[in-house]
Design a protein around this motif. Structure first.
Motif, PDB file in Angstrom:
ATOM      1  N   UNK A   1      33.000  44.111  49.764  1.00  0.00           N
ATOM      2  CA  UNK A   1      33.101  42.826  50.455  1.00  0.00           C
ATOM      3  C   UNK A   1      33.093  41.611  49.553  1.00  0.00           C
ATOM      4  N   UNK A   2      32.807  41.809  48.263  1.00  0.00           N
ATOM      5  CA  UNK A   2      32.772  40.656  47.353  1.00  0.00           C
ATOM      6  C   UNK A   2      34.193  40.201  47.002  1.00  0.00           C
ATOM      7  N   UNK A   3      34.335  38.915  46.799  1.00  0.00           N
ATOM      8  CA  UNK A   3      35.631  38.337  46.469  1.00  0.00           C
ATOM      9  C   UNK A   3      36.065  38.779  45.082  1.00  0.00           C
ATOM     10  N   UNK A   4      37.310  39.218  44.965  1.00  0.00           N
ATOM     11  CA  UNK A   4      37.836  39.713  43.697  1.00  0.00           C
ATOM     12  C   UNK A   4      38.723  38.669  43.014  1.00  0.00           C
ATOM     13  N   UNK A   5      39.768  38.169  43.711  1.00  0.00           N
ATOM     14  CA  UNK A   5      40.650  37.152  43.138  1.00  0.00           C
ATOM     15  C   UNK A   5      41.502  36.511  44.213  1.00  0.00           C
ATOM     16  N   UNK A   6      42.176  35.405  43.821  1.00  0.00           N
ATOM     17  CA  UNK A   6      43.125  34.672  44.666  1.00  0.00           C
ATOM     18  C   UNK A   6      44.485  34.640  43.983  1.00  0.00           C
ATOM     19  N   UNK A   7      45.515  34.345  44.783  1.00  0.00           N
ATOM     20  CA  UNK A   7      46.843  34.038  44.248  1.00  0.00           C
ATOM     21  C   UNK A   7      47.416  32.854  45.022  1.00  0.00           C
ATOM     22  N   UNK A   8      48.166  32.010  44.333  1.00  0.00           N
ATOM     23  CA  UNK A   8      48.987  30.990  44.978  1.00  0.00           C
ATOM     24  C   UNK A   8      50.428  31.401  44.717  1.00  0.00           C
ATOM     25  N   UNK A   9      51.272  31.434  45.771  1.00  0.00           N
ATOM     26  CA  UNK A   9      52.621  31.991  45.655  1.00  0.00           C
ATOM     27  C   UNK A   9      53.672  31.036  46.208  1.00  0.00           C
ATOM     28  N   UNK A  10      54.871  31.126  45.646  1.00  0.00           N
ATOM     29  CA  UNK A  10      56.037  30.390  46.132  1.00  0.00           C
ATOM     30  C   UNK A  10      57.205  31.370  46.202  1.00  0.00           C
ATOM     31  N   UNK A  11      57.828  31.466  47.392  1.00  0.00           N
ATOM     32  CA  UNK A  11      58.998  32.336  47.597  1.00  0.00           C
ATOM     33  C   UNK A  11      60.198  31.452  47.871  1.00  0.00           C
ATOM     34  N   UNK A  12      61.310  31.742  47.190  1.00  0.00           N
ATOM     35  CA  UNK A  12      62.581  31.085  47.480  1.00  0.00           C
ATOM     36  C   UNK A  12      63.696  32.056  47.128  1.00  0.00           C
ATOM     37  N   UNK A  13      64.918  31.579  47.108  1.00  0.00           N
ATOM     38  CA  UNK A  13      66.059  32.470  46.875  1.00  0.00           C
ATOM     39  C   UNK A  13      66.046  33.110  45.493  1.00  0.00           C
ATOM     40  N   UNK A  14      65.271  32.569  44.541  1.00  0.00           N
ATOM     41  CA  UNK A  14      65.203  33.160  43.195  1.00  0.00           C
ATOM     42  C   UNK A  14      64.173  34.278  43.117  1.00  0.00           C
ATOM     43  N   UNK A  15      63.291  34.368  44.124  1.00  0.00           N
ATOM     44  CA  UNK A  15      62.258  35.390  44.121  1.00  0.00           C
ATOM     45  C   UNK A  15      60.893  34.813  44.404  1.00  0.00           C
ATOM     46  N   UNK A  16      59.868  35.438  43.844  1.00  0.00           N
ATOM     47  CA  UNK A  16      58.478  35.057  44.076  1.00  0.00           C
ATOM     48  C   UNK A  16      57.840  34.663  42.745  1.00  0.00           C
ATOM     49  N   UNK A  17      57.221  33.486  42.747  1.00  0.00           N
ATOM     50  CA  UNK A  17      56.447  33.035  41.587  1.00  0.00           C
ATOM     51  C   UNK A  17      54.993  32.911  42.035  1.00  0.00           C
ATOM     52  N   UNK A  18      54.067  33.339  41.167  1.00  0.00           N
ATOM     53  CA  UNK A  18      52.657  33.273  41.552  1.00  0.00           C
ATOM     54  C   UNK A  18      51.750  33.056  40.361  1.00  0.00           C
ATOM     55  N   UNK A  19      50.559  32.560  40.680  1.00  0.00           N
ATOM     56  CA  UNK A  19      49.474  32.409  39.716  1.00  0.00           C
ATOM     57  C   UNK A  19      48.238  33.069  40.304  1.00  0.00           C
ATOM     58  N   UNK A  20      47.456  33.703  39.448  1.00  0.00           N
ATOM     59  CA  UNK A  20      46.208  34.369  39.839  1.00  0.00           C
ATOM     60  C   UNK A  20      45.015  33.473  39.481  1.00  0.00           C
ATOM     61  N   UNK A  21      43.963  33.585  40.301  1.00  0.00           N
ATOM     62  CA  UNK A  21      42.737  32.832  40.048  1.00  0.00           C
ATOM     63  C   UNK A  21      41.525  33.718  40.296  1.00  0.00           C
ATOM     64  N   UNK A  22      40.512  33.590  39.445  1.00  0.00           N
ATOM     65  CA  UNK A  22      39.225  34.241  39.647  1.00  0.00           C
ATOM     66  C   UNK A  22      38.502  33.574  40.818  1.00  0.00           C
ATOM     67  N   UNK A  23      37.435  34.185  41.328  1.00  0.00           N
ATOM     68  CA  UNK A  23      36.688  33.559  42.424  1.00  0.00           C
ATOM     69  C   UNK A  23      36.200  32.138  42.111  1.00  0.00           C
ATOM     70  N   UNK A  24      35.952  31.836  40.832  1.00  0.00           N
ATOM     71  CA  UNK A  24      35.496  30.488  40.461  1.00  0.00           C
ATOM     72  C   UNK A  24      36.670  29.524  40.213  1.00  0.00           C
ATOM     73  N   UNK A  25      37.894  29.967  40.555  1.00  0.00           N
ATOM     74  CA  UNK A  25      39.138  29.199  40.453  1.00  0.00           C
ATOM     75  C   UNK A  25      39.659  29.020  39.029  1.00  0.00           C
ATOM     76  N   UNK A  26      39.107  29.730  38.050  1.00  0.00           N
ATOM     77  CA  UNK A  26      39.711  29.728  36.725  1.00  0.00           C
ATOM     78  C   UNK A  26      40.951  30.610  36.773  1.00  0.00           C
ATOM     79  N   UNK A  27      42.012  30.163  36.116  1.00  0.00           N
ATOM     80  CA  UNK A  27      43.278  30.870  36.184  1.00  0.00           C
ATOM     81  C   UNK A  27      43.381  32.032  35.224  1.00  0.00           C
ATOM     82  N   UNK A  28      44.169  33.013  35.624  1.00  0.00           N
ATOM     83  CA  UNK A  28      44.468  34.139  34.742  1.00  0.00           C
ATOM     84  C   UNK A  28      45.563  33.750  33.767  1.00  0.00           C
ATOM     85  N   UNK A  29      46.606  33.109  34.275  1.00  0.00           N
ATOM     86  CA  UNK A  29      47.723  32.699  33.447  1.00  0.00           C
ATOM     87  C   UNK A  29      47.403  31.323  32.838  1.00  0.00           C
TER      88      UNK A  29
END
Length: 150
Positions: free
Chosen positions: A66-94
């Motif tokens: 039940x503990x939070x593992x990670x988040x993603x913010x995503x954008x989908x358009x005709x070129x595909x899907x772009x995303x960024x990952x974030x830890x529970x504390x909102x620090x980014x992976x990329x």
């Protein structure tokens, strides 16, 4: 002749706007989805497409306990899907400038095929997501998410 060109241009613009907003082959993704994956609970929320055909999405994963593992913010358009990952504390992976890009291969009425990722509509309330993963040892596997519309 000039009037015909103007009328044609207006009709084309209205047709493209209508296609973009209403008939995008990936617009079915809009909504709130929950399911499994990575031995926990997955949640995705997708907006309706905007005027240029772009959809934004968020993903949240909870571990089996039940503990939070990670988040993603995503954008989908005709070129595909772009995303960024974030830890529970909102620090980014990329890094600040980087993101993961799953390039578009094919969009059909029930399937979004991207390089390394597939969204497949099974019904109006169910979809399956298949994510190709490369493991640290060099092997490959596919993670399958069974999602239901909330």
């Amino acid at each position: 002749m000039k009037n015909r060109f103007t009328i044609f241009s207006l009709l084309l613009a209205f047709c493209l706007l209508g296609f973009t907003q209403q008939n995008l082959p990936y617009a079915w993704l809009a909504g709130n989805w929950t399911g499994d994956g990575f031995r926990g609970t997955s949640e995705e929320l997708w907006s309706q497409p905007d005027a240029d055909g772009t959809m934004m999405g968020t993903y949240r994963h909870h571990k089996g306990d039940g503990s939070l593992n990670f988040y993603e913010f995503m954008v989908m358009d005709s070129t595909g899907l772009r995303l960024k990952h974030f830890n529970p504390d909102m620090t980014g992976w990329e890094t600040k400038e980087d993101f993961v890009h799953f390039k578009a291969i094919e969009f059909t009425a029930d399937k979004i095929v991207l390089k390394g990722l597939v969204f497949e509509r099974k019904s109006d309330t169910e979809m399956e997501i298949r994510l190709d993963l490369k493991m640290k040892d060099g092997s490959k596997r596919t993670e399958v998410f069974k999602m239901k519309r909330k």
